[in-house]
Structures are given as structure tokens and as C-alpha cells.
Design a protein around this motif. Structure first.
Motif, PDB file in Angstrom:
ATOM      1  N   GLY A 115     -34.996 -14.355 -18.835  1.00  0.00           N
ATOM      2  CA  GLY A 115     -33.638 -14.341 -19.339  1.00  0.00           C
ATOM      3  C   GLY A 115     -32.686 -15.009 -18.363  1.00  0.00           C
ATOM      4  O   GLY A 115     -33.110 -15.602 -17.360  1.00  0.00           O
ATOM      5  N   ARG A 116     -31.392 -14.906 -18.656  1.00  0.00           N
ATOM      6  CA  ARG A 116     -30.356 -15.488 -17.802  1.00  0.00           C
ATOM      7  C   ARG A 116     -29.518 -14.369 -17.215  1.00  0.00           C
ATOM      8  O   ARG A 116     -29.199 -13.392 -17.887  1.00  0.00           O
ATOM      9  N   TYR A 117     -29.157 -14.533 -15.953  1.00  0.00           N
ATOM     10  CA  TYR A 117     -28.348 -13.534 -15.258  1.00  0.00           C
ATOM     11  C   TYR A 117     -27.118 -14.226 -14.666  1.00  0.00           C
ATOM     12  O   TYR A 117     -27.240 -15.095 -13.812  1.00  0.00           O
ATOM     13  N   ASP A 118     -25.929 -13.858 -15.136  1.00  0.00           N
ATOM     14  CA  ASP A 118     -24.675 -14.407 -14.621  1.00  0.00           C
ATOM     15  C   ASP A 118     -24.105 -13.438 -13.587  1.00  0.00           C
ATOM     16  O   ASP A 118     -24.015 -12.236 -13.837  1.00  0.00           O
ATOM     17  N   HIS A 119     -23.691 -13.958 -12.440  1.00  0.00           N
ATOM     18  CA  HIS A 119     -23.147 -13.081 -11.409  1.00  0.00           C
ATOM     19  C   HIS A 119     -22.204 -13.845 -10.495  1.00  0.00           C
ATOM     20  O   HIS A 119     -22.185 -15.082 -10.483  1.00  0.00           O
ATOM     21  N   VAL A 120     -21.411 -13.104  -9.742  1.00  0.00           N
ATOM     22  CA  VAL A 120     -20.417 -13.663  -8.834  1.00  0.00           C
ATOM     23  C   VAL A 120     -20.872 -13.442  -7.395  1.00  0.00           C
ATOM     24  O   VAL A 120     -21.239 -12.327  -7.021  1.00  0.00           O
ATOM     25  N   VAL A 121     -20.853 -14.497  -6.598  1.00  0.00           N
ATOM     26  CA  VAL A 121     -21.191 -14.417  -5.181  1.00  0.00           C
ATOM     27  C   VAL A 121     -19.892 -14.352  -4.386  1.00  0.00           C
ATOM     28  O   VAL A 121     -19.006 -15.196  -4.559  1.00  0.00           O
ATOM     29  N   SER A 122     -19.763 -13.348  -3.534  1.00  0.00           N
ATOM     30  CA  SER A 122     -18.520 -13.107  -2.802  1.00  0.00           C
ATOM     31  C   SER A 122     -18.787 -13.012  -1.309  1.00  0.00           C
ATOM     32  O   SER A 122     -19.836 -12.498  -0.890  1.00  0.00           O
ATOM     33  N   PRO A 123     -17.858 -13.469  -0.481  1.00  0.00           N
ATOM     34  CA  PRO A 123     -18.019 -13.312   0.971  1.00  0.00           C
ATOM     35  C   PRO A 123     -17.760 -11.895   1.453  1.00  0.00           C
ATOM     36  O   PRO A 123     -18.023 -11.574   2.604  1.00  0.00           O
ATOM     37  N   GLY A 124     -17.234 -11.039   0.586  1.00  0.00           N
ATOM     38  CA  GLY A 124     -16.968  -9.657   0.963  1.00  0.00           C
ATOM     39  C   GLY A 124     -15.552  -9.442   1.455  1.00  0.00           C
ATOM     40  O   GLY A 124     -14.737 -10.372   1.545  1.00  0.00           O
ATOM     41  N   SER A 125     -15.237  -8.204   1.787  1.00  0.00           N
ATOM     42  CA  SER A 125     -13.890  -7.841   2.202  1.00  0.00           C
ATOM     43  C   SER A 125     -13.945  -6.733   3.241  1.00  0.00           C
ATOM     44  O   SER A 125     -15.010  -6.198   3.553  1.00  0.00           O
ATOM     45  N   VAL A 126     -12.774  -6.383   3.762  1.00  0.00           N
ATOM     46  CA  VAL A 126     -12.654  -5.336   4.774  1.00  0.00           C
ATOM     47  C   VAL A 126     -11.490  -4.420   4.418  1.00  0.00           C
ATOM     48  O   VAL A 126     -10.533  -4.831   3.756  1.00  0.00           O
ATOM     49  N   THR A 127     -11.587  -3.171   4.857  1.00  0.00           N
ATOM     50  CA  THR A 127     -10.514  -2.194   4.692  1.00  0.00           C
ATOM     51  C   THR A 127     -10.372  -1.417   5.994  1.00  0.00           C
ATOM     52  O   THR A 127     -11.376  -1.097   6.637  1.00  0.00           O
ATOM     53  N   VAL A 128      -9.134  -1.097   6.380  1.00  0.00           N
ATOM     54  CA  VAL A 128      -8.881  -0.490   7.681  1.00  0.00           C
ATOM     55  C   VAL A 128      -8.107   0.815   7.541  1.00  0.00           C
ATOM     56  O   VAL A 128      -7.037   0.853   6.909  1.00  0.00           O
ATOM     57  N   VAL A 129      -8.655   1.886   8.118  1.00  0.00           N
ATOM     58  CA  VAL A 129      -7.903   3.118   8.336  1.00  0.00           C
ATOM     59  C   VAL A 129      -7.266   2.981   9.717  1.00  0.00           C
ATOM     60  O   VAL A 129      -7.933   3.169  10.742  1.00  0.00           O
ATOM     61  N   ALA A 130      -5.991   2.604   9.753  1.00  0.00           N
ATOM     62  CA  ALA A 130      -5.266   2.456  11.025  1.00  0.00           C
ATOM     63  C   ALA A 130      -4.551   3.776  11.294  1.00  0.00           C
ATOM     64  O   ALA A 130      -3.578   4.111  10.603  1.00  0.00           O
ATOM     65  N   MET A 131      -5.024   4.526  12.275  1.00  0.00           N
ATOM     66  CA  MET A 131      -4.530   5.888  12.489  1.00  0.00           C
ATOM     67  C   MET A 131      -3.945   6.044  13.889  1.00  0.00           C
ATOM     68  O   MET A 131      -4.568   5.657  14.889  1.00  0.00           O
ATOM     69  N   THR A 132      -2.743   6.617  13.952  1.00  0.00           N
ATOM     70  CA  THR A 132      -2.074   6.854  15.222  1.00  0.00           C
ATOM     71  C   THR A 132      -2.684   8.070  15.910  1.00  0.00           C
ATOM     72  O   THR A 132      -3.475   8.820  15.327  1.00  0.00           O
ATOM     73  N   ASP A 133      -2.256   8.305  17.158  1.00  0.00           N
ATOM     74  CA  ASP A 133      -2.786   9.431  17.917  1.00  0.00           C
ATOM     75  C   ASP A 133      -2.415  10.775  17.292  1.00  0.00           C
ATOM     76  O   ASP A 133      -3.125  11.761  17.489  1.00  0.00           O
ATOM     77  N   ASN A 134      -1.307  10.815  16.555  1.00  0.00           N
ATOM     78  CA  ASN A 134      -0.912  12.071  15.899  1.00  0.00           C
ATOM     79  C   ASN A 134      -1.342  12.145  14.439  1.00  0.00           C
ATOM     80  O   ASN A 134      -0.836  12.965  13.672  1.00  0.00           O
ATOM     81  N   GLY A 135      -2.303  11.292  14.034  1.00  0.00           N
ATOM     82  CA  GLY A 135      -2.908  11.406  12.709  1.00  0.00           C
ATOM     83  C   GLY A 135      -2.163  10.756  11.578  1.00  0.00           C
ATOM     84  O   GLY A 135      -2.467  11.016  10.411  1.00  0.00           O
TER      85      GLY A 135
END
Length: 261
Positions: A115-135
Motif C-alpha cells: 500500500g501507500r503511506y503518506d507522512h510528514v518528516v519533521s526536524p522536531g521541536s523543544v519546550t522549556v520549563v524555565a523556573m526561578t529559584d522560588n518556583g
């Protein structure tokens, strides 16, 4: 662990505090056009080290660059997967852009049918939890074009060709969107964002030891607002469904599950 099971576990172990008022609730989501026209897809078939048009270096997968970011290639190869699993006979690039590539593969399914398979190729991504010393956690709020609504999310973005690795991309995105830099980084994990449709993955990081600077938002981020919330407030956005971004939800839940907040 499945997402629903993780949510249940966290809800039992860390019951939410009474909701505090902050920010504006996101408007109701508009119906996405053509959502019901998408053909049913099956699990991806190309392993990481066999993505057509990509090469591997010491820091991970990066696209070959010849004019457009993702190049058009057509390959023919012998089906080499183990018996009873998916295999690919050929792959054709039907569309490329600076952000992703659409491919059509001729495949052999686990039952032996073709059969045929259609798909998307992606370089990916990032997400950041930037947290201070007091949370306190840095969150953003902006209009998300493909979802037709304003959404809360953590600082996040795509991995660019010039990024050395996902951590370098995370540092760049955090500085661009918020002006923050971090002394310490911890990888929280990687989540698949849309299996069967794309190989897109989001790499989540915890950034601490923060220093303020000047944000450098892109043209499409001119409406981006930056807010500081307690970790509990940020987590409540995920548990209440007001932060639907997969990478943001995963990053906050992982931070809590790992006992980092």
C-alpha cells in the motif's frame, strides 16, 4: 506511561489547590477546516537512522541542505524489515518547505499486503520549563494560527538547522521568546506528538539559574505575551485543558513526576 494514566496518578498524588484567578481564559476553539477529510494513517515505518534525505551526525538527525531546507529525494530499496513488521520499498518527497517535508512511501504491511503511506518528516521541536529559584515558571500566551485561538504554553519552538542539538535549540528559543538565559539545563524527556501522521518529537528541558535579558521575538511572535506563574498555576493550566500544547503539558507533568517542583 499513557497520558491519561499519568494525569490520574498526578491528580491522586498531588491534588490541585483551589484555582486562583490569573490571566484571561482562552476563547473557544474554532472548528479546524478539513479535519474530517484526513485519511486514516498507520504507524510510521522509517526508523530514525533511515529517514530519506537526512543524515546523522554526532548531535542527532539533521536535514541535508541544498537550496530548500528539506531536499527532494526519491529512493528505492529492498524491504529489509523483520518478517511480520512494516517495511518500505520506496519513498518519494512530494512537498518540501523550510519547516517540514511530506513523503509518500510504498510499503509492505505486517500482513504482507502492499500500500501507500503518506507522512510528514519533521526536524522536531523543544519546550522549556524555565523556573526561578522560588518556583515561578515562565509561560507565554499567543495566537496559534493552526488552532485559531489564543493559547497558553511554555517557551517552545522548532529545531533549526544551525542548532547543535535540541538543548542548543531550547536555549535559543528561550532567549528569543523571553530574553532569559539559564545556567543549568536538565533534559526531562522526549514525547511523540502525532504518531501515525508525523515523526515529530518534542524535547522537554528544565532550565534553572535564570538571568534576564532582552527578548528577540520573530515576526510571527509580535503578539506573544510573557507571564510568570507559580508552578501550581502553570500545572493547573494543563490539568484544566487550558494549555493543550503537548510539549508544554508533558514538560510540566514530567517536572512534577520527577520531584523537581
Amino acid at each position: 506511561m499513557r497520558g491519561s494514566a499519568l494525569l490520574w496518578m498526578l491528580h491522586k498524588r498531588y491534588p490541585r489547590k483551589p484555582q486562583q484567578a490569573f490571566g484571561r481564559p482562552a476563547p473557544s476553539s474554532a472548528t479546524r477546516p478539513n479535519a474530517d477529510r484526513r485519511p486514516p494513517l498507520s504507524p510510521p515505518v522509517a526508523p530514525d537512522d533511515a529517514r530519506p534525505g537526512w543524515t546523522r551526525n554526532g548531535s542527532g538527525m539533521h536535514p541535508e541542505i541544498t537550496g530548500l531546507w528539506l531536499t527532494r529525494t526519491v529512493i528505492d530499496e529492498e524491504a529489509d524489515a523483520a518478517p511480520g513488521s512494516w517495511s518500505r520499498e520506496s519513498s518519494t518527497s512530494v512537498f518540501t518547505s523550510p519547516w517540514f517535508e511530506v513523503r509518500q512511501d510504498a510499503v509492505v504491511r505486517p500482513d504482507g499486503s502492499r500500500g501507500r503511506y503518506d507522512h510528514v518528516v519533521s526536524p522536531g521541536s523543544v519546550t522549556v520549563v524555565a523556573m526561578t529559584d522560588n518556583g515561578r515558571v515562565t509561560v507565554t500566551r499567543q495566537w496559534i494560527y493552526v488552532h485559531h485561538e489564543v493559547q497558553w504554553r511554555l517557551p517552545a519552538g522548532g529545531i533549526d538547522p544551525q542548532d547543535r542539538d535540541p538543548r542548543a535549540a531550547a536555549a535559543r528559543e528561550l532567549a528569543e521568546e523571553t530574553g532569559l538565559t539559564a545556567e543549568r539545563w536538565r533534559h526531562l524527556g522526549t514525547v511523540n506528538c502525532a504518531d501515525s501522521f508525523t515523526d515529530h518529537r518534542d524535547h522537554a528541558f528544565l532550565a534553572t539559574g535564570l538571568h534576564c535579558g532582552t527578548a528577540r521575538p520573530e515576526a510571527g511572535e509580535a503578539d506573544l505575551e510573557v507571564h510568570q506563574l507559580s508552578f501550581e498555576e502553570a500545572l493547573s493550566l494543563t490539568l484544566d485543558g487550558r494549555m493543550p500544547h503537548a510539549g508544554s503539558s508533558f514538560a510540566l507533568l514530567a517536572t512534577r513526576a520527577l520531584g523537581l517542583a
